[in-house]
Design a protein around this motif. Structure first.
Motif, PDB file in Angstrom:
ATOM      1  N   MET A  56       0.848  -1.200   0.000  1.00 39.43           N
ATOM      2  CA  MET A  56       0.000   0.000   0.000  1.00 39.43           C
ATOM      3  C   MET A  56       0.882   1.248   0.000  1.00 39.43           C
ATOM      4  O   MET A  56       1.674   1.427   0.898  1.00 39.43           O
ATOM      5  CB  MET A  56      -0.866  -0.041   1.258  1.00 39.43           C
ATOM      6  N   SER A  57       0.794   2.032  -1.039  1.00 41.32           N
ATOM      7  CA  SER A  57       1.575   3.268  -1.013  1.00 41.32           C
ATOM      8  C   SER A  57       0.678   4.482  -0.807  1.00 41.32           C
ATOM      9  O   SER A  57       1.116   5.484  -0.245  1.00 41.32           O
ATOM     10  CB  SER A  57       2.373   3.412  -2.304  1.00 41.32           C
ATOM     11  N   THR A  58      -0.566   4.373  -1.241  1.00 36.64           N
ATOM     12  CA  THR A  58      -1.480   5.508  -1.053  1.00 36.64           C
ATOM     13  C   THR A  58      -2.822   5.036  -0.492  1.00 36.64           C
ATOM     14  O   THR A  58      -3.140   3.847  -0.564  1.00 36.64           O
ATOM     15  CB  THR A  58      -1.748   6.231  -2.390  1.00 36.64           C
ATOM     16  N   PHE A  59      -3.580   5.974   0.058  1.00 37.65           N
ATOM     17  CA  PHE A  59      -4.912   5.651   0.555  1.00 37.65           C
ATOM     18  C   PHE A  59      -5.802   6.890   0.435  1.00 37.65           C
ATOM     19  O   PHE A  59      -5.309   8.001   0.179  1.00 37.65           O
ATOM     20  CB  PHE A  59      -4.842   5.167   2.012  1.00 37.65           C
ATOM     21  N   ARG A  60      -7.124   6.702   0.659  1.00 40.91           N
ATOM     22  CA  ARG A  60      -8.079   7.811   0.497  1.00 40.91           C
ATOM     23  C   ARG A  60      -8.547   8.327   1.864  1.00 40.91           C
ATOM     24  O   ARG A  60      -8.681   7.549   2.821  1.00 40.91           O
ATOM     25  CB  ARG A  60      -9.294   7.347  -0.318  1.00 40.91           C
ATOM     26  N   ALA A  61      -8.805   9.620   1.897  1.00 40.00           N
ATOM     27  CA  ALA A  61      -9.295  10.248   3.143  1.00 40.00           C
ATOM     28  C   ALA A  61     -10.084  11.502   2.792  1.00 40.00           C
ATOM     29  O   ALA A  61      -9.884  12.106   1.730  1.00 40.00           O
ATOM     30  CB  ALA A  61      -8.114  10.614   4.038  1.00 40.00           C
ATOM     31  N   LEU A  62     -10.980  11.887   3.705  1.00 42.34           N
ATOM     32  CA  LEU A  62     -11.677  13.168   3.569  1.00 42.34           C
ATOM     33  C   LEU A  62     -10.785  14.249   4.172  1.00 42.34           C
ATOM     34  O   LEU A  62     -10.296  14.078   5.302  1.00 42.34           O
ATOM     35  CB  LEU A  62     -13.012  13.126   4.314  1.00 42.34           C
ATOM     36  N   VAL A  63     -10.561  15.308   3.422  1.00 39.35           N
ATOM     37  CA  VAL A  63      -9.681  16.371   3.906  1.00 39.35           C
ATOM     38  C   VAL A  63     -10.438  17.707   3.902  1.00 39.35           C
ATOM     39  O   VAL A  63     -11.106  18.050   2.926  1.00 39.35           O
ATOM     40  CB  VAL A  63      -8.407  16.479   3.034  1.00 39.35           C
ATOM     41  N   VAL A  64     -10.326  18.427   5.041  1.00 37.92           N
ATOM     42  CA  VAL A  64     -10.910  19.767   5.133  1.00 37.92           C
ATOM     43  C   VAL A  64      -9.760  20.758   5.104  1.00 37.92           C
ATOM     44  O   VAL A  64      -8.769  20.586   5.822  1.00 37.92           O
ATOM     45  CB  VAL A  64     -11.678  19.950   6.464  1.00 37.92           C
ATOM     46  N   ASN A  65      -9.890  21.790   4.266  1.00 38.14           N
ATOM     47  CA  ASN A  65      -8.839  22.809   4.242  1.00 38.14           C
ATOM     48  C   ASN A  65      -9.448  24.205   4.295  1.00 38.14           C
ATOM     49  O   ASN A  65     -10.556  24.424   3.786  1.00 38.14           O
ATOM     50  CB  ASN A  65      -7.961  22.664   2.999  1.00 38.14           C
ATOM     51  N   LYS A  66      -8.777  25.076   4.987  1.00 37.33           N
ATOM     52  CA  LYS A  66      -9.260  26.456   5.110  1.00 37.33           C
ATOM     53  C   LYS A  66      -8.064  27.394   4.970  1.00 37.33           C
ATOM     54  O   LYS A  66      -7.042  27.209   5.657  1.00 37.33           O
ATOM     55  CB  LYS A  66      -9.909  26.640   6.486  1.00 37.33           C
ATOM     56  N   THR A  67      -8.187  28.333   4.057  1.00 35.25           N
ATOM     57  CA  THR A  67      -7.157  29.369   3.926  1.00 35.25           C
ATOM     58  C   THR A  67      -7.872  30.718   4.009  1.00 35.25           C
ATOM     59  O   THR A  67      -9.095  30.760   4.172  1.00 35.25           O
ATOM     60  CB  THR A  67      -6.443  29.264   2.558  1.00 35.25           C
ATOM     61  N   ASP A  68      -7.128  31.789   3.877  1.00 36.10           N
ATOM     62  CA  ASP A  68      -7.771  33.118   3.900  1.00 36.10           C
ATOM     63  C   ASP A  68      -8.762  33.252   2.751  1.00 36.10           C
ATOM     64  O   ASP A  68      -9.758  33.965   2.856  1.00 36.10           O
ATOM     65  CB  ASP A  68      -6.708  34.220   3.786  1.00 36.10           C
ATOM     66  N   GLU A  69      -8.492  32.530   1.659  1.00 40.34           N
ATOM     67  CA  GLU A  69      -9.333  32.695   0.458  1.00 40.34           C
ATOM     68  C   GLU A  69     -10.421  31.646   0.302  1.00 40.34           C
ATOM     69  O   GLU A  69     -11.441  31.887  -0.347  1.00 40.34           O
ATOM     70  CB  GLU A  69      -8.467  32.631  -0.832  1.00 40.34           C
ATOM     71  N   SER A  70     -10.217  30.438   0.882  1.00 43.32           N
ATOM     72  CA  SER A  70     -11.175  29.369   0.538  1.00 43.32           C
ATOM     73  C   SER A  70     -11.375  28.386   1.694  1.00 43.32           C
ATOM     74  O   SER A  70     -10.566  28.304   2.627  1.00 43.32           O
ATOM     75  CB  SER A  70     -10.671  28.604  -0.687  1.00 43.32           C
ATOM     76  N   PHE A  71     -12.479  27.634   1.576  1.00 38.43           N
ATOM     77  CA  PHE A  71     -12.776  26.538   2.511  1.00 38.43           C
ATOM     78  C   PHE A  71     -13.198  25.352   1.658  1.00 38.43           C
ATOM     79  O   PHE A  71     -14.126  25.456   0.851  1.00 38.43           O
ATOM     80  CB  PHE A  71     -13.912  26.949   3.459  1.00 38.43           C
ATOM     81  N   THR A  72     -12.495  24.223   1.766  1.00 38.48           N
ATOM     82  CA  THR A  72     -12.813  23.068   0.920  1.00 38.48           C
ATOM     83  C   THR A  72     -12.939  21.788   1.750  1.00 38.48           C
ATOM     84  O   THR A  72     -12.273  21.623   2.776  1.00 38.48           O
ATOM     85  CB  THR A  72     -11.707  22.824  -0.144  1.00 38.48           C
ATOM     86  N   VAL A  73     -13.820  20.901   1.267  1.00 39.10           N
ATOM     87  CA  VAL A  73     -13.997  19.582   1.882  1.00 39.10           C
ATOM     88  C   VAL A  73     -14.036  18.586   0.728  1.00 39.10           C
ATOM     89  O   VAL A  73     -14.905  18.697  -0.147  1.00 39.10           O
ATOM     90  CB  VAL A  73     -15.335  19.501   2.657  1.00 39.10           C
ATOM     91  N   GLY A  74     -13.108  17.629   0.699  1.00 34.18           N
ATOM     92  CA  GLY A  74     -13.128  16.673  -0.418  1.00 34.18           C
ATOM     93  C   GLY A  74     -12.274  15.455  -0.135  1.00 34.18           C
ATOM     94  O   GLY A  74     -11.447  15.442   0.789  1.00 34.18           O
ATOM     95  N   ILE A  75     -12.480  14.415  -0.952  1.00 33.28           N
ATOM     96  CA  ILE A  75     -11.697  13.182  -0.810  1.00 33.28           C
ATOM     97  C   ILE A  75     -10.356  13.380  -1.509  1.00 33.28           C
ATOM     98  O   ILE A  75     -10.314  13.842  -2.657  1.00 33.28           O
ATOM     99  CB  ILE A  75     -12.435  11.983  -1.465  1.00 33.28           C
ATOM    100  N   GLU A  76      -9.283  13.031  -0.809  1.00 30.56           N
ATOM    101  CA  GLU A  76      -7.945  13.155  -1.402  1.00 30.56           C
ATOM    102  C   GLU A  76      -7.192  11.843  -1.270  1.00 30.56           C
ATOM    103  O   GLU A  76      -7.506  11.018  -0.399  1.00 30.56           O
ATOM    104  CB  GLU A  76      -7.154  14.277  -0.702  1.00 30.56           C
TER     105      GLU A  76
END
Ligand SMILES: C=CC(=O)SCCNC(=O)CCNC(=O)[C@H](O)C(C)(C)COP(=O)(O)OP(=O)(O)OC[C@H]1O[C@@H](n2cnc3c(N)ncnc32)[C@H](O)[C@@H]1OP(=O)(O)O
Ligand SMILES: NC(=O)C1=CN([C@@H]2O[C@H](COP(=O)(O)OP(=O)(O)OC[C@H]3O[C@@H](n4cnc5c(N)ncnc54)[C@H](O)[C@@H]3O)[C@@H](O)[C@H]2O)C=CC1
Length: 329
Positions: A1-21
């Motif tokens: 296994m080298s990679t796997f999937r997860a839900l990631v939340v990110n917030k910067t001054d410009e944006s807010f994102t929620v997605g599978i990475e």
């Protein structure tokens, strides 16, 4: 296994994102125990974690998910070894430390509980933090001498995760459970879990709340809080106790000293997140035995990682019933 999937939340001054990475193990934080996550679950707190002002996540990017259960794939601590089936919930998980909405997790040994005999990994997540909270509530009521012979025990928010599990656990322990809900379509579900009476949630939020009103409950499990808690306080019987865990009905509670000083009512705060490990292990053992709901499968629905964003949205709208288990296998 080298990679796997997860839900990631990110917030910067410009944006807010929620997605599978797609991530690699090097993206996980430090910790002694690396776990192949089999199941996670959806809690109200996770819903708050994926909105911009939910005040749950303390840094970004972050994998949310306060619950996880799976199999140890690596441990640098002798307390756990490869192949052990384990549960890890709360503490910093899914708050300031990458959490359970991920196929892999790495956590501190001190946060890990061995899967107790009597539970599967899926059942452990059908319970999850909601189950731990409901069980802590029942445990605390019992410790304050609220026995089934004392009278009815109210459960607010009864079709939710904490509420459904509290109804089922109290019924199993022989209490006369009064379930409060706003969902008229779910009366059959609540009776099936063991509720003896069902009342509309509006009954618990009258226009005017008297300092003391007619005594109605020996005990209460309250994940709703707010005005509901104010009314429940004013309607407790002498020596009654309320295990309060939540805030879906609001955070402010407008009450008086009278329930406490004239009826000896006890307000019992329930904190599952930093519940001490010894008590946590005791409660998980009870969740696998005398508090294990008879209808756990009826309370639970399985979802995928891809269904998480819509499900997290629904929990904040109060539109879910029971528990959602996330299959990450
Ligand atoms: C499964 C469990 C649950 O579902 S619990 C319910 C979900 N949790 C929440 O909704 C909490 C969200 N947090 C907030 O709304 C706010 O943080 C706050 C209202 C609790 C406090 O906000 P404020 O802006 O006044 O201050 P800070 O955020 O800076 O915090 C002050 C102080 O409180 C400590 N703290 C904050 N959150 C928690 C928490 N969840 N558990 C324990 N302690 C908390 C925070 O660390 C600060 O303490 P300090 O000693 O100064 O570090
Ligand atoms: N203190 C602790 O350790 C814990 C606290 N909680 C808190 O308990 C609460 C419930 O959590 P979950 O069961 O995961 O959520 P859930 O969403 O599954 O259940 C919430 C229930 O509250 C009901 N509800 C929503 N708004 C309401 C209102 N205005 N009046 C009355 N009922 C209302 C919903 O219909 C639902 O039945 C949340 O506030 C959560 O933050 C949950 C777990 C641990």
């Amino acid at each position: 296994m080298s990679t796997f999937r997860a839900l990631v939340v990110n917030k910067t001054d410009e944006s807010f994102t929620v997605g599978i990475e797609t991530l690699s193990l090097d993206d996980l934080p430090e910790g002694e125990v690396t776990i192949r996550v089999a199941y996670s679950s959806v809690n109200y707190k996770d819903g708050l974690a994926v909105i911009p002002n939910g005040k749950i996540l303390t840094r970004y990017p972050m994998i949310p998910g306060i619950d996880l259960a799976g199999t140890v794939v690596r441990s640098t601590d002798p307390r756990f070894k490869e192949g052990d089936e384990v549960i890890a919930t709360s503490y910093d998980i899914g708050v300031s430390h990458e959490g359970g909405f991920s196929e892999y997790a790495r956590v501190k040994t001190d946060w890990v509980v061995p899967l107790p005999e009597g539970l599967t990994l899926k059942e452990a997540m059908a319970l999850g933090t909601a189950g731990l909270t409901a069980a802590l509530s029942v445990h605390e009521l019992e410790a304050h001498d609220i026995t089934p012979d004392k009278g009815p025990v109210l459960v607010t928010g009864a079709t939710g995760g904490v509420g459904s599990l509290a109804v089922a656990m109290l019924a199993k322990r022989g209490y006369h459970v009064v379930a409060s809900t706003g969902k008229e379509t779910e009366h059959g579900y609540l009776h099936q879990l063991g509720a003896r009476e069902i009342i509309h949630r509006q009954e618990l939020t009258p226009e005017k709340i008297r300092p003391l009103d007619k005594r109605r409950w020996a005990g209460a499990v309250d994940p709703v809080g707010g005005k509901t808690l104010a009314y429940v306080l004013s309607t407790m019987d002498h020596g009654g106790a309320i295990a309060v865990s939540g805030l879906t009905g609001g955070t402010e509670v407008n009450t008086t000293v009278f329930p406490f000083i004239l009826r000896g009512v006890k307000l019992l705060g329930i904190d599952s997140a930093y519940c001490p490990m010894e008590l946590r292990r005791t409660i998980w053992k009870r969740l696998a035995s005398d508090l294990k709901p008879d209808h756990l499968a009826d309370i639970t629905e399985e979802i995928t990682l891809d269904q998480l964003p819509e499900t997290l949205d629904l929990i904040l709208q109060g539109k879910l019933r029971g528990r959602k288990v996330v299959n990450l296998q």
